[in-house]
Design a protein around this motif. Structure first.
Motif, short mmCIF file in Angstrom:
data_model
loop_
_atom_site.label_atom_id
_atom_site.label_comp_id
_atom_site.label_asym_id
_atom_site.label_seq_id
_atom_site.Cartn_x
_atom_site.Cartn_y
_atom_site.Cartn_z
N ARG A 213 0.81 -1.21 0.00
CA ARG A 213 0.00 0.00 0.00
C ARG A 213 0.85 1.27 0.00
NH1 ARG A 213 -2.20 -0.67 4.56
NH2 ARG A 213 -1.33 1.05 5.79
N VAL A 214 1.90 1.28 0.80
CA VAL A 214 2.69 2.50 0.98
C VAL A 214 3.75 2.68 -0.10
CG1 VAL A 214 4.29 3.69 2.53
CG2 VAL A 214 2.27 2.55 3.46
N PHE A 215 4.39 1.56 -0.51
CA PHE A 215 5.51 1.66 -1.44
C PHE A 215 5.19 1.15 -2.84
CE2 PHE A 215 7.59 0.97 2.81
CZ PHE A 215 8.00 2.28 2.97
N GLY A 216 4.04 0.49 -3.00
CA GLY A 216 3.63 0.02 -4.31
C GLY A 216 4.43 -1.15 -4.84
N ILE A 217 4.97 -1.98 -3.95
CA ILE A 217 5.73 -3.16 -4.39
C ILE A 217 5.16 -4.40 -3.71
CG2 ILE A 217 7.85 -1.84 -4.79
CD1 ILE A 217 8.94 -3.10 -2.18
N ASP A 218 5.36 -5.55 -4.34
CA ASP A 218 4.95 -6.83 -3.76
C ASP A 218 6.17 -7.54 -3.21
OD1 ASP A 218 2.15 -6.79 -4.33
OD2 ASP A 218 2.62 -7.15 -6.44
N VAL A 219 6.08 -8.03 -1.99
CA VAL A 219 7.15 -8.80 -1.37
C VAL A 219 6.65 -10.20 -1.05
CG1 VAL A 219 8.24 -6.74 -0.40
CG2 VAL A 219 6.57 -7.99 0.97
N ASP A 220 7.56 -11.08 -0.71
CA ASP A 220 7.22 -12.45 -0.36
C ASP A 220 6.22 -12.45 0.80
OD1 ASP A 220 7.13 -15.13 0.35
OD2 ASP A 220 9.28 -15.45 0.09
N ALA A 221 5.02 -12.96 0.56
CA ALA A 221 3.95 -12.90 1.56
C ALA A 221 3.88 -14.14 2.43
CB ALA A 221 2.61 -12.67 0.87
N ARG A 222 4.85 -15.05 2.29
CA ARG A 222 4.84 -16.24 3.15
C ARG A 222 5.11 -15.85 4.60
NH1 ARG A 222 9.46 -19.64 1.78
NH2 ARG A 222 10.37 -17.66 1.09
N LYS A 223 4.44 -16.54 5.52
CA LYS A 223 4.75 -16.35 6.94
C LYS A 223 6.19 -16.75 7.20
CE LYS A 223 3.89 -18.49 11.42
NZ LYS A 223 4.51 -17.41 12.18
N ASP A 224 6.88 -15.95 8.01
CA ASP A 224 8.27 -16.26 8.35
C ASP A 224 8.31 -17.51 9.21
OD1 ASP A 224 10.90 -16.32 9.31
OD2 ASP A 224 11.07 -14.14 9.17
N PRO A 225 8.91 -18.61 8.73
CA PRO A 225 8.88 -19.87 9.49
C PRO A 225 9.72 -19.83 10.75
CG PRO A 225 10.29 -20.08 7.55
CD PRO A 225 9.61 -18.75 7.44
N SER A 226 10.59 -18.85 10.89
CA SER A 226 11.45 -18.79 12.07
C SER A 226 10.77 -18.10 13.25
CB SER A 226 12.76 -18.06 11.75
OG SER A 226 12.51 -16.70 11.45
N GLN A 227 9.58 -17.55 13.03
CA GLN A 227 8.87 -16.84 14.09
C GLN A 227 7.87 -17.74 14.80
OE1 GLN A 227 9.91 -13.95 14.97
NE2 GLN A 227 11.21 -13.53 13.20
N ARG A 228 7.33 -17.26 15.91
CA ARG A 228 6.37 -18.01 16.70
C ARG A 228 5.11 -18.31 15.88
NH1 ARG A 228 5.87 -13.95 21.60
NH2 ARG A 228 6.40 -12.51 19.91
N ALA A 229 4.38 -19.31 16.31
CA ALA A 229 3.19 -19.74 15.57
C ALA A 229 2.18 -18.62 15.42
CB ALA A 229 2.57 -20.95 16.26
N ALA A 230 2.02 -17.79 16.45
CA ALA A 230 1.01 -16.73 16.42
C ALA A 230 1.49 -15.47 15.70
CB ALA A 230 0.58 -16.36 17.84
#
Length: 275
Positions: A213-230
């Motif tokens: 929305r702010v920068f007009g670019i698409d980034v990898d939208a996968r959840k970061d697997p190294s972070q907590r489940a929530a």
């Protein structure tokens, strides 16, 4: 800023310090930078340089105003508010996220205290941000000795469980109403309890939707697997380091030992490749 000029930094694995990786900071290799901070004033003079080099960035700014027994050395709230407003003036309200985080419950910071404090800060920040992030305090093994010491001194602190605490539920509903009244979306951070019944959606601190929305670019939208489940954050690379902050917040999971943090701070070499 030295690492920005060099175009790269190195990062040690916090669980295995001899394992070091190199991260490119070349503008073409960086989709966006997300800064987490209690006090970004030292960064303000360098924002124009970041802009000139073409970096996209936004800031997660923690501002709560706890008693000194809980946050011994954070900047005074009026100083922090002035810094928040100055930052928003430079980058705009979409790129400064207000973190009222974590919510620490204690005899001096009960639910009514939090609701009053949140409403006061929300009104002070009205127009300077469009999003507020909250979470309930989690107790970590590395912080247990500090919370136990506070309890022995007559200040037990905890995070609480919404489903068993009607006062906590009332507080959260009030926060959601205050945020809405001040033009802010309120979201939770890595909160295992579902707060949507109180008007609080799950959030993403490293947020592909905000970046789009702010920068007009698409980034990898996968959840970061190294972070907590929530945690809802998308894939990113953390280039910060534990045990380096001097503010001494009693609940902080990123500082397990304040003496170690002071030593690391004084040994820091601004010319070294690692932060």
């Amino acid at each position: 800023m030295n690492r920005i000029a060099a175009g790269y930094c190195t990062v040690a694995n916090p669980r295995n310090p001899v394992q070091v990786s190199r991260v490119s900071l070349q503008p073409d290799d960086v989709d966006a930078i997300v800064f987490w901070t209690r006090f970004p004033r030292p960064l303000l003079p360098h924002l124009t340089e970041l802009d000139r080099r073409g970096y996209r960035y936004y800031v997660q700014f923690t501002l709560v105003d706890y008693p000194r027994a809980i946050e011994p050395r954070v900047p005074a709230v009026q100083n922090a508010l002035a810094t928040f407003l100055a930052l928003a003036e430079h980058v705009g309200p979409d790129r400064v996220i207000w973190r009222y985080d974590p919510i620490v419950l204690s005899p001096r910071t009960r639910t009514d205290w939090h609701l009053e404090t949140y409403e006061r800060l929300a009104h002070a920040l009205r127009g300077a941000t469009h999003q507020s992030v909250i979470s309930l305090m989690d107790e970590y093994r590395k912080t247990r000795h500090r919370t136990q010491a506070l309890a022995r001194d007559g200040l037990p602190i905890s995070g609480g469980f919404v489903e068993r605490d009607p006062e906590l539920a009332h507080m959260l509903r009030g926060m959601a109403q205050a945020a809405s009244a001040c033009g802010m979306e309120i979201v939770s951070c890595a909160e295992p309890e579902d707060l949507r019944p109180f008007g609080i959606e799950p959030g993403r601190c490293v947020d592909d939707r905000l970046i789009r929305r702010v920068f007009g670019i698409d980034v990898d939208a996968r959840k970061d697997p190294s972070q907590r489940a929530a945690c809802g954050c998308v894939v990113s690379k953390d280039i910060g380091a534990y045990n380096t902050c001097l503010f001494g917040c009693q609940y902080c999971y990123a500082t397990s030992n304040f003496t170690t943090a002071r030593g690391n701070y004084h040994r820091h070499d601004p010319g070294a490749p690692a932060l």
